[in-house]
Design an enzyme around this catalytic site. Structure first.
Site, PDB file in Angstrom:
ATOM      1  CE1 TYR A   1      40.319 -49.986  73.042  1.00 15.11           C
ATOM      2  CE2 TYR A   1      40.195 -47.592  72.927  1.00 15.11           C
ATOM      3  CZ  TYR A   1      40.783 -48.739  73.416  1.00 15.11           C
ATOM      4  OH  TYR A   1      41.839 -48.640  74.292  1.00 15.11           O
TER       5      TYR A   1
ATOM      6  CD  GLU B   1      41.041 -51.460  76.248  1.00 13.74           C
ATOM      7  OE1 GLU B   1      42.075 -50.957  75.779  1.00 13.74           O
ATOM      8  OE2 GLU B   1      40.850 -52.691  76.327  1.00 13.74           O
TER       9      GLU B   1
END
Ligand code: GDP
Ligand code: MN
Length: 385
Positions: free
Chosen positions: A103, A191
């Site tokens: 992530y 992101e």
């Protein structure tokens, strides 16, 4: 403004961030032809283009072994509903073999007044779970805007989370690119989840999320053009057309707050919420609102059927209280306002004149002194109703 995945990835490509080869197909037609002629290798992954995460868990990410399967899957997926949003477009990508899902994001952190890098080697669909159960596997590192991304930024993120340090160099390259994009596009969030590692050890962005600051859209014509494809709240669109900022707050709330300034708007929201009541939406009127504009703002607000109480809080400087009162009266005379309550708090220019206008109207509008009294008045209406 939140971009769709393929819009985000178009920007990723400009920055040299690694992405899969793919094609976007739309409900407007030509999907089959496009998939067949895109020259993709199979298997492929098909992804519903809606502006929310968690598509995988909601059935919006599917795999196809052959071009035939991709064509039929795309037909099934176009128009599908993902948690209330319609998939008008599907992104078809070459499926990547992957070993690991990381992530990575950069967000504007108002607390540290800096871009905040968030990294975890336990990324993918369960990142929220990771945050709860293994917070030690998530590193949050503010990036000093004067220094930018440094080797120690990366070293800390890998060290803290126990991630494989051999990837320090390629990870830094990706973070630097993402960081440049974060600034160039005035984003609130960029992101990549998952940032995957393939069996050859290459990092690749399998997903992309970009949230741009709406206030920067005048500088970003390419992003403003993306807006057409998005599914936006009808009241937000309606308000924007006449230069009001409409902010949905809580779906289940029944109170609307309107004010001429975002600071006072937030104070009102805080005070009302503290009393255990719930705000449905807020609207920033901006400066100098005339009677017509006030009436228009109330009308837009009442487009949300859940709202039963409207609180207008005005500090009258450029905005004149008598204009506000005239607008409020006009709005409350409309049939759609029949069963609604209006609380009006006004301070400043022509305040007394405003109170006379409201009194003369004979309408059940509550004029309150100061914000705490207004909140009390809202409480009383709620308790009575
Ligand atoms: P999200 O659920 O909306 O975040 O959609 P993602 O694009 O992140 O996809 C969800 C999950 O599907 C990912 O976490 C991966 O596990 C898986 N996935 C998506 N694309 C690929 C791919 O190309 N290859 C593999 N192996 N898995 C993928
Ligand atoms: Mn994802």
């Amino acid at each position: 403004m939140k971009l769709l995945e393929y819009q985000a990835k178009e920007i990723f490509a400009q920055y040299g961030l690694p992405i899969q080869k793919g094609v976007v197909v739309s409900a407007a037609g030509g999907a089959e032809e496009k998939i067949r002629t895109a020259g993709l290798s199979f298997p492929a992954v098909l992804k519903a283009q809606v502006q929310i995460g968690g598509r995988g868990k909601a059935g919006g990410v599917k795999f196809a072994d052959t071009v035939e399967e991709a064509v039929s899957l795309s037909k099934a997926m176009l128009g599908m509903d993902i948690r209330g949003l319609r998939a008008n477009e599907i992104l078809v990508l070459e499926k990547k073999d992957i070993d690991v899902e990381w992530y990575l994001s950069i967000m504007l952190d108002r607390y540290s007044k800096a871009p905040l890098l968030i990294f975890s080697p336990l990324g993918g669909m369960d990142i929220e779970e990771t945050a709860k159960t293994s917070p030690d596997k998530i590193a949050k590192v503010p990036i000093d805007p004067l220094r930018g991304v440094q080797d120690y930024t990366i070293a800390y993120a890998l060290d803290k989370t126990g991630a494989d340090k051999r990837y320090a160099a390629p990870l830094k390259d990706i973070i630097e690119k993402l960081y440049r994009m974060f600034f160039d596009y005035y984003t609130m969030l960029v992101e990549i989840n998952p940032l995957a590692i393939d069996p050859a050890g290459n990092l690749i962005a399998l997903d992309g999320k970009v949230e741009v600051d709406d206030n920067a859209l005048p500088y970003l014509p390419d992003i403003a053009a993306c807006r057409d494809k998005l599914q936006e709240d009808p009241q937000v669109i309606e308000a924007r057309k006449v230069n009001f900022l409409f902010i949905p707050v809580e779906e289940t709330g029944d109170i609307a707050v309107m004010s001429n300034g975002s600071g006072m708007l937030m104070s009102c929201i805080d005070l009302i919420t503290q009393k255990g009541m719930s705000i449905h939406a807020a609207l920033d009127l901006g400066g100098g609102a005339t009677a017509d504009r006030i009436a228009e703002a109330v009308r837009i607000m009442l487009g949300r059927p859940r709202i039963s109480i409207v609180f207008i809080c005005i500090f009258g400087g450029i905005t004149r209280c008598d204009e506000v009162a005239k607008g409020a009266v006009a709005a409350m005379q409309k049939p759609e306002a029949a069963s609604k309550h209006l609380i009006l708090r006004m301070e400043g220019t022509n305040k007394d004149e405003a109170a006379r206008i409201v009194a003369a109207s004979g309408l059940p509008i509550t004029v309150a002194e100061g914000i705490p009294n207004s909140v009390e008045a809202i409480c009383r209406i709620k308790n009575a109703g």
